[in-house]
Scaffold this motif. Structure first.
Motif, PDB file in Angstrom:
ATOM      1  N   GLY A  10       0.818  -1.215   0.000  1.00 50.34           N
ATOM      2  CA  GLY A  10       0.000   0.000   0.000  1.00 50.34           C
ATOM      3  C   GLY A  10       0.847   1.258   0.000  1.00 50.34           C
ATOM      4  O   GLY A  10       0.550   2.221  -0.717  1.00 50.34           O
ATOM      5  N   SER A  11       1.914   1.268   0.809  1.00 52.42           N
ATOM      6  CA  SER A  11       2.770   2.455   0.870  1.00 52.42           C
ATOM      7  C   SER A  11       3.535   2.639  -0.433  1.00 52.42           C
ATOM      8  O   SER A  11       3.769   3.763  -0.880  1.00 52.42           O
ATOM      9  CB  SER A  11       3.744   2.349   2.051  1.00 52.42           C
ATOM     10  OG  SER A  11       4.585   1.213   1.914  1.00 52.42           O
ATOM     11  N   CYS A  12       3.924   1.505  -1.064  1.00 58.14           N
ATOM     12  CA  CYS A  12       4.612   1.597  -2.362  1.00 58.14           C
ATOM     13  C   CYS A  12       3.680   2.177  -3.418  1.00 58.14           C
ATOM     14  O   CYS A  12       4.068   3.054  -4.205  1.00 58.14           O
ATOM     15  CB  CYS A  12       5.103   0.215  -2.800  1.00 58.14           C
ATOM     16  SG  CYS A  12       6.466  -0.443  -1.824  1.00 58.14           S
ATOM     17  N   ALA A  13       2.438   1.696  -3.435  1.00 53.14           N
ATOM     18  CA  ALA A  13       1.470   2.189  -4.411  1.00 53.14           C
ATOM     19  C   ALA A  13       1.230   3.687  -4.235  1.00 53.14           C
ATOM     20  O   ALA A  13       1.161   4.449  -5.207  1.00 53.14           O
ATOM     21  CB  ALA A  13       0.158   1.412  -4.282  1.00 53.14           C
ATOM     22  N   GLU A  14       1.123   4.117  -2.986  1.00 53.06           N
ATOM     23  CA  GLU A  14       0.911   5.550  -2.712  1.00 53.06           C
ATOM     24  C   GLU A  14       2.110   6.365  -3.182  1.00 53.06           C
ATOM     25  O   GLU A  14       1.942   7.428  -3.791  1.00 53.06           O
ATOM     26  CB  GLU A  14       0.680   5.756  -1.220  1.00 53.06           C
ATOM     27  CG  GLU A  14       0.390   7.208  -0.846  1.00 53.06           C
ATOM     28  CD  GLU A  14       0.123   7.373   0.633  1.00 53.06           C
ATOM     29  OE1 GLU A  14      -0.046   8.526   1.081  1.00 53.06           O
ATOM     30  OE2 GLU A  14       0.102   6.345   1.355  1.00 53.06           O
ATOM     31  N   ARG A  15       3.321   5.885  -2.907  1.00 50.83           N
ATOM     32  CA  ARG A  15       4.534   6.612  -3.315  1.00 50.83           C
ATOM     33  C   ARG A  15       4.664   6.678  -4.835  1.00 50.83           C
ATOM     34  O   ARG A  15       5.170   7.653  -5.373  1.00 50.83           O
ATOM     35  CB  ARG A  15       5.750   5.917  -2.712  1.00 50.83           C
ATOM     36  CG  ARG A  15       7.058   6.665  -2.943  1.00 50.83           C
ATOM     37  CD  ARG A  15       8.176   6.159  -2.061  1.00 50.83           C
ATOM     38  NE  ARG A  15       8.653   4.833  -2.441  1.00 50.83           N
ATOM     39  CZ  ARG A  15       8.416   3.726  -1.755  1.00 50.83           C
ATOM     40  NH1 ARG A  15       7.685   3.766  -0.650  1.00 50.83           N
ATOM     41  NH2 ARG A  15       8.908   2.563  -2.154  1.00 50.83           N
ATOM     42  N   TRP A  16       4.166   5.646  -5.522  1.00 52.41           N
ATOM     43  CA  TRP A  16       4.300   5.595  -6.973  1.00 52.41           C
ATOM     44  C   TRP A  16       3.079   6.133  -7.702  1.00 52.41           C
ATOM     45  O   TRP A  16       2.953   5.980  -8.920  1.00 52.41           O
ATOM     46  CB  TRP A  16       4.550   4.148  -7.408  1.00 52.41           C
ATOM     47  CG  TRP A  16       5.822   3.578  -6.848  1.00 52.41           C
ATOM     48  CD1 TRP A  16       6.934   4.261  -6.458  1.00 52.41           C
ATOM     49  CD2 TRP A  16       6.093   2.188  -6.582  1.00 52.41           C
ATOM     50  NE1 TRP A  16       7.893   3.400  -5.990  1.00 52.41           N
ATOM     51  CE2 TRP A  16       7.419   2.120  -6.046  1.00 52.41           C
ATOM     52  CE3 TRP A  16       5.382   1.009  -6.763  1.00 52.41           C
ATOM     53  CZ2 TRP A  16       8.007   0.909  -5.695  1.00 52.41           C
ATOM     54  CZ3 TRP A  16       5.973  -0.200  -6.406  1.00 52.41           C
ATOM     55  CH2 TRP A  16       7.277  -0.240  -5.869  1.00 52.41           C
ATOM     56  N   ALA A  17       2.150   6.743  -6.966  1.00 55.33           N
ATOM     57  CA  ALA A  17       0.931   7.333  -7.550  1.00 55.33           C
ATOM     58  C   ALA A  17       0.119   6.288  -8.314  1.00 55.33           C
ATOM     59  O   ALA A  17      -0.374   6.525  -9.406  1.00 55.33           O
ATOM     60  CB  ALA A  17       1.295   8.506  -8.471  1.00 55.33           C
ATOM     61  N   MET A  18      -0.010   5.110  -7.684  1.00 54.64           N
ATOM     62  CA  MET A  18      -0.780   4.026  -8.271  1.00 54.64           C
ATOM     63  C   MET A  18      -1.935   3.656  -7.353  1.00 54.64           C
ATOM     64  O   MET A  18      -1.845   3.820  -6.138  1.00 54.64           O
ATOM     65  CB  MET A  18       0.095   2.766  -8.459  1.00 54.64           C
ATOM     66  CG  MET A  18       1.239   2.893  -9.412  1.00 54.64           C
ATOM     67  SD  MET A  18       2.257   1.376  -9.403  1.00 54.64           S
ATOM     68  CE  MET A  18       1.080   0.156 -10.016  1.00 54.64           C
ATOM     69  N   ALA A  19      -2.986   3.141  -7.938  1.00 51.03           N
ATOM     70  CA  ALA A  19      -4.052   2.570  -7.113  1.00 51.03           C
ATOM     71  C   ALA A  19      -3.552   1.255  -6.521  1.00 51.03           C
ATOM     72  O   ALA A  19      -2.939   0.456  -7.226  1.00 51.03           O
ATOM     73  CB  ALA A  19      -5.298   2.322  -7.964  1.00 51.03           C
ATOM     74  N   PRO A  20      -3.772   1.003  -5.227  1.00 48.91           N
ATOM     75  CA  PRO A  20      -3.330  -0.263  -4.625  1.00 48.91           C
ATOM     76  C   PRO A  20      -3.830  -1.487  -5.376  1.00 48.91           C
ATOM     77  O   PRO A  20      -3.118  -2.485  -5.493  1.00 48.91           O
ATOM     78  CB  PRO A  20      -3.911  -0.188  -3.215  1.00 48.91           C
ATOM     79  CG  PRO A  20      -4.018   1.282  -2.928  1.00 48.91           C
ATOM     80  CD  PRO A  20      -4.387   1.908  -4.238  1.00 48.91           C
ATOM     81  N   ALA A  21      -5.049  -1.393  -5.899  1.00 46.20           N
ATOM     82  CA  ALA A  21      -5.613  -2.528  -6.641  1.00 46.20           C
ATOM     83  C   ALA A  21      -4.814  -2.791  -7.921  1.00 46.20           C
ATOM     84  O   ALA A  21      -4.627  -3.945  -8.334  1.00 46.20           O
ATOM     85  CB  ALA A  21      -7.076  -2.266  -6.976  1.00 46.20           C
TER      86      ALA A  21
END
Length: 285
Positions: free
Chosen positions: A21-32
């Motif tokens: 989740g934190s990686c997705a947020e940092r990379w401007a991606m949806a967690p899904a």
């Protein structure tokens, strides 16, 4: 491994023990979206744009996702179940000695000594650093930063009456090429990850492009950039043709095959998808 499997391998390694989740947020991606890429049950791939964005955010070199580091190349699973040898390989002389001990009873002593001397000579040269000994590296993953993967898009462009995009059998899948060599051939491009493979279909561009020739295209070129061969959409179909500006309103769509007529098409109704840079011809010899 194709380009997407390589990217997934590197993505898993990059995430490591971090929370997805934190990686997705940092990379401007949806967690899904990230979960779908990592899942073995979905066909979601890590595309060019997202890969380049993550590389930039993480301070990685461009194209980092597109190749596997040498230390990751060989694993036990790559050896089809065979474990790496736990003991050093026998020398040529040792192998000859074993052979003579098992099945060399009828060999004269003089011949036996000659065989041993001949087998020992390469070992002596190797110990002395003789450059005549060439060691093959069959697991070489490619020159880091030079050899890259080009993805083959599952589309075909018509060199005739137009094609609707759909699945069809291909001669080539994703391929690994050297950008340096491409430039030496005169292929001009800014970034290797803009290069893709598509397939020509039909006879209207012969002999320049034959039916089902794979083509390297630059998908970053989405507007007319001078006379040349383009992959474009017009009238709901995909084409690979030469384009020239006829006037302010029209392109001239040109076929290299003189049996096919050229035609005028409205510029505002023509949607350029890529420019063709290189024809991957397969000439019979």
């Amino acid at each position: 491994m194709d380009i997407y499997e390589i990217r997934k391998h590197n993505l898993v390694k990059l995430i490591g023990s971090q929370r997805k989740g934190s990686c997705a947020e940092r990379w401007a991606m949806a967690p899904a979206h990230l979960s779908q890429i990592l899942s073995d049950k979905t066909a979601k791939n890590l595309g060019d744009d997202v890969a380049r964005r993550i590389e930039e955010i993480e301070g990685l070199p461009r194209g980092w996702f597109d190749s596997i580091p040498r230390e990751d190349v060989i694993t036990n699973t790559d050896l089809n179940g065979f474990e790496p040898a736990s003991e050093p390989a026998l020398s040529a002389a040792d192998l000859v000695k074993q052979m003579l001990a098992k099945s060399g009873k009828g060999i004269p002593e003089e011949t036996r000594q000659r065989l041993l001397a001949a087998a020992a000579e390469p070992d002596a040269k190797e110990e002395a650093g003789d450059t005549a000994i060439v060691k093959a590296d069959f697991i070489r993953p490619g020159l880091v930063g030079d050899e890259v993967w080009i993805a083959h898009y599952d589309v075909r462009g018509a060199m005739g009456g137009g094609e609707v995009t759909h699945e069809f059998p291909e001669m080539l899948q994703d391929v690994r090429v050297s950008p340096k060599h491409l430039r030496e051939l005169g292929v001009e491009f800014k970034e290797h990850y803009h290069l893709k493979l598509v397939t020509g279909w039909g006879q209207s561009m012969a002999p320049t492009i034959k039916n089902r020739d794979p083509l390297i295209v630059d998908v970053s070129i989405r507007e007319f950039a001078g006379d040349g061969i383009y992959y474009f959409s017009w009238g709901g179909h995909e084409y690979i043709k030469r384009l020239q500006i006829a006037d302010e309103e029209y392109f001239e769509m040109i076929s290299d095959n003189p049996k096919h007529k050229d035609r005028m098409i409205r510029r505002e109704e023509t949607y350029i998808q890529a420019r063709v840079l290189l024809v991957w011809n397969a000439h019979l010899v």
